[in-house]
Design an enzyme around this catalytic site. Structure first.
Site, PDB file in Angstrom:
ATOM      1  N   ASP A 268       0.853  -3.321  -3.422  1.00  0.00           N
ATOM      2  CA  ASP A 268       0.379  -1.947  -3.585  1.00  0.00           C
ATOM      3  C   ASP A 268       0.335  -1.563  -5.063  1.00  0.00           C
ATOM      4  O   ASP A 268       1.326  -1.718  -5.795  1.00  0.00           O
ATOM      5  CB  ASP A 268       1.304  -0.987  -2.829  1.00  0.00           C
ATOM      6  N   ARG A 269      -0.794  -1.049  -5.476  1.00  0.00           N
ATOM      7  CA  ARG A 269      -1.001  -0.720  -6.878  1.00  0.00           C
ATOM      8  C   ARG A 269      -0.152   0.475  -7.326  1.00  0.00           C
ATOM      9  O   ARG A 269       0.471   0.464  -8.380  1.00  0.00           O
ATOM     10  CB  ARG A 269      -2.493  -0.410  -7.140  1.00  0.00           C
ATOM     11  N   THR A 270      -0.131   1.520  -6.511  1.00  0.00           N
ATOM     12  CA  THR A 270       0.621   2.725  -6.879  1.00  0.00           C
ATOM     13  C   THR A 270       2.108   2.425  -6.997  1.00  0.00           C
ATOM     14  O   THR A 270       2.768   2.875  -7.938  1.00  0.00           O
ATOM     15  CB  THR A 270       0.362   3.838  -5.857  1.00  0.00           C
TER      16      THR A 270
ATOM     17  N   CYS B  36     -11.277  -0.311  -5.280  1.00  0.00           N
ATOM     18  CA  CYS B  36      -9.962   0.343  -5.295  1.00  0.00           C
ATOM     19  C   CYS B  36      -9.864   1.039  -6.634  1.00  0.00           C
ATOM     20  O   CYS B  36      -9.849   0.378  -7.683  1.00  0.00           O
ATOM     21  CB  CYS B  36      -8.840  -0.669  -5.126  1.00  0.00           C
TER      22      CYS B  36
ATOM     23  N   THR C 161      -7.403   2.809  -8.044  1.00  0.00           N
ATOM     24  CA  THR C 161      -6.137   2.604  -8.751  1.00  0.00           C
ATOM     25  C   THR C 161      -6.107   1.250  -9.444  1.00  0.00           C
ATOM     26  O   THR C 161      -5.442   1.084 -10.472  1.00  0.00           O
ATOM     27  CB  THR C 161      -4.954   2.740  -7.779  1.00  0.00           C
ATOM     28  N   ALA C 162      -6.853   0.276  -8.929  1.00  0.00           N
ATOM     29  CA  ALA C 162      -6.887  -1.058  -9.534  1.00  0.00           C
ATOM     30  C   ALA C 162      -7.460  -1.040 -10.947  1.00  0.00           C
ATOM     31  O   ALA C 162      -7.249  -1.990 -11.716  1.00  0.00           O
ATOM     32  CB  ALA C 162      -7.697  -2.015  -8.656  1.00  0.00           C
TER      33      ALA C 162
ATOM     34  N   THR D  28      -4.666   8.719  -5.798  1.00  0.00           N
ATOM     35  CA  THR D  28      -3.284   8.308  -5.559  1.00  0.00           C
ATOM     36  C   THR D  28      -2.373   8.781  -6.685  1.00  0.00           C
ATOM     37  O   THR D  28      -2.820   9.086  -7.800  1.00  0.00           O
ATOM     38  CB  THR D  28      -3.168   6.777  -5.467  1.00  0.00           C
TER      39      THR D  28
ATOM     40  N   LYS E 114      -5.158   4.546   5.629  1.00  0.00           N
ATOM     41  CA  LYS E 114      -4.619   3.181   5.574  1.00  0.00           C
ATOM     42  C   LYS E 114      -3.942   2.795   6.887  1.00  0.00           C
ATOM     43  O   LYS E 114      -3.908   1.612   7.251  1.00  0.00           O
ATOM     44  CB  LYS E 114      -3.641   3.032   4.407  1.00  0.00           C
TER      45      LYS E 114
ATOM     46  N   CYS F 187     -10.183   7.943  -4.575  1.00  0.00           N
ATOM     47  CA  CYS F 187      -9.499   6.834  -3.911  1.00  0.00           C
ATOM     48  C   CYS F 187     -10.450   6.336  -2.837  1.00  0.00           C
ATOM     49  O   CYS F 187     -11.062   7.150  -2.128  1.00  0.00           O
ATOM     50  CB  CYS F 187      -8.172   7.282  -3.299  1.00  0.00           C
TER      51      CYS F 187
END
Length: 238
Positions: free
Chosen positions: A47-49, A83, A85-86, A125, A165, A194
């Site tokens: 998970d990025r966050t 994504c 956040t990526a 996010t 999700k 997001c």
């Protein structure tokens, strides 16, 4: 025609919808006129966050870079990552992947500048918000970003993680509550920042003046790799 590589799985349904967007946006009358896509749908990417906020030591950048290199080896000319956040890892990925990465934040800011938008609301996010990825890019273009308060941000995270999700229906009252808060702060357009929030735009009538960041990314990919249908020049909802 260039080949599009996709680092996917963050989340899986967003990746499926992104591929659909690219197909629908491409001006093509035969199968052969569509864009060739090389897709690695890898939901095991950490998970990025959680990583950005220091809640996890599992670095998502490493598997993303490995996938990007494999896609390039398989012939991808450019890379997309559905994504938002990526984008936090874009500098690392650009250094390790030998083909260009289309940055959805950069493309969104360019789109907003072209439409003379001066103030936007951001739904994203915690990782995207706290890293200030969007806020810095927007400020560099003279665009002000307004954010939800603590309760509103919790609503956004709930929509992303506990609803989309988790493959549950979106609780629209939360979405509408955050939207009203951002509009009360003067947001001309609200960014669905997001890719999970794209599912809400797809499935619900959310109303005017939203801009789906994943749709902006899909548009940029089609423009780079194929021919865009004219009706997708304008993406802000009516």
């Amino acid at each position: 025609m260039k080949k599009l590589g996709v680092i996917g799985g963050m989340g899986p349904m967003a990746t499926v919808y992104f591929m659909q967007m690219v197909v629908e946006m491409t001006r093509a009358e035969t199968d052969q006129e569509h864009i060739e896509m090389l897709i690695h749908n890898c939901p095991s990417i950490p998970d990025r966050t959680s990583y950005i906020l220091g809640e996890s030591r599992e670095d998502p950048g490493e598997p993303m870079a490995a996938i990007g290199r494999r896609l390039a080896e398989c012939g991808a000319d450019v890379i997309a990552i559905p994504c938002v956040t990526a984008n936090y890892f874009c500098r690392q990925l650009s250094a390790e992947i030998p083909v260009p990465i289309i940055n959805s934040i950069t493309e969104t800011v360019r789109y907003l500048s072209g439409h003379r938008i001066g103030r936007v609301g951001l739904m994203a996010t915690d990782g995207t918000v706290q890293s200030a990825l969007f806020q810095k890019a927007l400020a560099g273009a003279g665009i002000e970003a307004v954010l939800p308060g603590e309760a509103g941000q919790r609503d956004v995270m709930h929509l992303i993680y506990q609803n989309i999700k988790a493959t549950r229906p979106a609780e629209l009252e939360r979405f509408q509550r955050v939207s009203l808060e951002l509009r009360d702060q003067g947001a001309q357009v609200i960014l669905l920042g997001c890719t999970e929030l794209s599912m809400i735009r797809r499935d619900e009538r959310i109303g005017p003046d939203y801009l789906d960041v994943m749709q902006v990314l899909a548009k940029a990919c089609v423009e780079r790799c194929g021919i865009l249908k004219e009706q997708y020049q304008s993406l802000i909802t009516c």
